[in-house]
Design a protein around this motif. Structure first.
Motif, PDB file in Angstrom:
ATOM      1  N   MET A 135      -3.021  -1.006 -29.407  1.00  0.00           N
ATOM      2  CA  MET A 135      -1.781  -0.185 -29.315  1.00  0.00           C
ATOM      3  C   MET A 135      -3.099   1.215 -28.727  1.00  0.00           C
ATOM      4  N   SER A 136      -2.572   1.521 -27.382  1.00  0.00           N
ATOM      5  CA  SER A 136      -2.698   3.275 -27.104  1.00  0.00           C
ATOM      6  C   SER A 136      -0.980   4.128 -26.742  1.00  0.00           C
ATOM      7  N   LYS A 137      -0.982   5.593 -27.016  1.00  0.00           N
ATOM      8  CA  LYS A 137      -0.615   6.075 -26.823  1.00  0.00           C
ATOM      9  C   LYS A 137      -0.937   8.066 -26.705  1.00  0.00           C
ATOM     10  N   THR A 138      -0.018   8.322 -25.753  1.00  0.00           N
ATOM     11  CA  THR A 138      -0.597   9.645 -25.100  1.00  0.00           C
ATOM     12  C   THR A 138       0.825  11.045 -25.979  1.00  0.00           C
ATOM     13  N   LEU A 139       0.797  12.100 -26.429  1.00  0.00           N
ATOM     14  CA  LEU A 139       1.089  12.668 -27.034  1.00  0.00           C
ATOM     15  C   LEU A 139       0.531  14.137 -27.209  1.00  0.00           C
ATOM     16  N   LEU A 140       1.760  15.329 -26.920  1.00  0.00           N
ATOM     17  CA  LEU A 140       1.356  16.237 -26.081  1.00  0.00           C
ATOM     18  C   LEU A 140       1.826  17.505 -28.228  1.00  0.00           C
ATOM     19  N   VAL A 141       0.942  18.033 -28.507  1.00  0.00           N
ATOM     20  CA  VAL A 141       1.027  18.670 -29.855  1.00  0.00           C
ATOM     21  C   VAL A 141       0.976  19.960 -29.773  1.00  0.00           C
ATOM     22  N   SER A 160      -3.212  17.478 -25.789  1.00  0.00           N
ATOM     23  CA  SER A 160      -3.173  16.387 -25.524  1.00  0.00           C
ATOM     24  C   SER A 160      -3.536  15.578 -25.848  1.00  0.00           C
ATOM     25  N   TYR A 161      -2.979  14.496 -26.745  1.00  0.00           N
ATOM     26  CA  TYR A 161      -3.508  13.646 -27.366  1.00  0.00           C
ATOM     27  C   TYR A 161      -3.494  12.025 -26.584  1.00  0.00           C
ATOM     28  N   ARG A 162      -4.555  11.079 -26.408  1.00  0.00           N
ATOM     29  CA  ARG A 162      -4.292   9.982 -26.014  1.00  0.00           C
ATOM     30  C   ARG A 162      -4.899   9.064 -28.040  1.00  0.00           C
ATOM     31  N   TYR A 163      -4.005   8.354 -28.052  1.00  0.00           N
ATOM     32  CA  TYR A 163      -4.296   7.839 -29.432  1.00  0.00           C
ATOM     33  C   TYR A 163      -4.173   6.237 -29.295  1.00  0.00           C
ATOM     34  N   GLN A 164      -5.733   6.046 -29.789  1.00  0.00           N
ATOM     35  CA  GLN A 164      -6.213   5.007 -29.238  1.00  0.00           C
ATOM     36  C   GLN A 164      -6.403   4.175 -30.727  1.00  0.00           C
ATOM     37  N   ILE A 165      -5.035   3.176 -31.292  1.00  0.00           N
ATOM     38  CA  ILE A 165      -4.859   2.576 -32.348  1.00  0.00           C
ATOM     39  C   ILE A 165      -5.381   1.411 -32.724  1.00  0.00           C
ATOM     40  N   TRP A 166      -6.234   0.961 -33.781  1.00  0.00           N
ATOM     41  CA  TRP A 166      -6.584  -0.206 -33.849  1.00  0.00           C
ATOM     42  C   TRP A 166      -5.701  -0.791 -35.315  1.00  0.00           C
ATOM     43  N   ASP A 167      -4.864  -1.618 -35.179  1.00  0.00           N
ATOM     44  CA  ASP A 167      -3.804  -1.899 -36.205  1.00  0.00           C
ATOM     45  C   ASP A 167      -4.623  -3.057 -37.014  1.00  0.00           C
TER      46      ASP A 167
END
Length: 195
Positions: free
Chosen positions: A43-49, A53-60
């Motif tokens: 899954m992926s999600k982009t967030l601003l901290v 800006s960070y686009r997380y590519q999440i391997w579960d």
């Protein structure tokens, strides 16, 4: 706006709530009785901290022992890893130590480690104390936070803390169409260990 691509691997024993935490983070939803992950899901999600800006590519990854040999394929090249345990299951916390050892031996040298104790909504069934987990976190230099996929407690803060710990690297340019802002005011049981 520039965006940094972050590969993140989620590790831990089966039934600790890895998939539920990712679904809470990515879709802000909770589905009871989530099916066991086979191999891995993405899954992926982009967030601003802090205006970055960070686009997380999440391997579960799957938690079952028979899939453990596949884990290096997913954590290879990862900028961060979350090792999750269930606060109501002492054995799942012991599993964290094995994952940390493996990542130290075979994972990327600069990987950001976070340890997340999930299911704090089940406080009355707790087997792993916050203090015990925080002490271990301090020993290994990992971010520590307790979460609940059910109530969302600590979930966004977990990814915010990881973003803030990432070493500086060049940013890739991407569209910011799915960017969200996370605030640092979320309340949860959290302790960031810096060793």
């Amino acid at each position: 706006m520039t965006m940094r691509e972050i590969k993140l691997c989620l590790l831990g024993d089966t039934n600790v709530g890895k998939t539920s935490v990712v679904q809470r983070f990515v879709m802000d939803s909770f589905k009871p009785g989530t099916e066991t992950t086979i191999g891995a899901s993405f899954m992926s999600k982009t967030l601003l901290v802090d205006d970055k800006s960070y686009r997380y590519q999440i391997w579960d990854t799957a938690g079952q022992e028979k899939y453990r040999a596949l884990a290096p394929m997913y954590y290879r090249g990862s900028a961060a890893a979350i090792i999750m345990y269930d606060i109501t299951n002492e054995e799942s916390f012991r599993g964290v130590k094995s994952w940390i050892k493996e990542l130290r031996e075979k994972g990327p040298k600069s990987i950001v480690l976070a340890i997340a104790g999930n299911k704090i909504d089940l406080e009355d069934q707790r087997e792993v104390s916050t203090e015990e987990a925080a002490d271990y976190c301090s020993q290994v230099g990992a971010i520590f936070i307790e979460t609940s996929a059910l109530t969302a407690a600590g979930v966004n803060q977990l990814f915010t803390d990881i973003s803030e710990r990432l070493p500086g690297q060049s940013l890739a340019v991407h569209s910011n169409s799915a960017t969200i802002q996370l605030r640092k005011t979320e309340t949860s049981k959290k302790k960031s260990c810096s060793c």
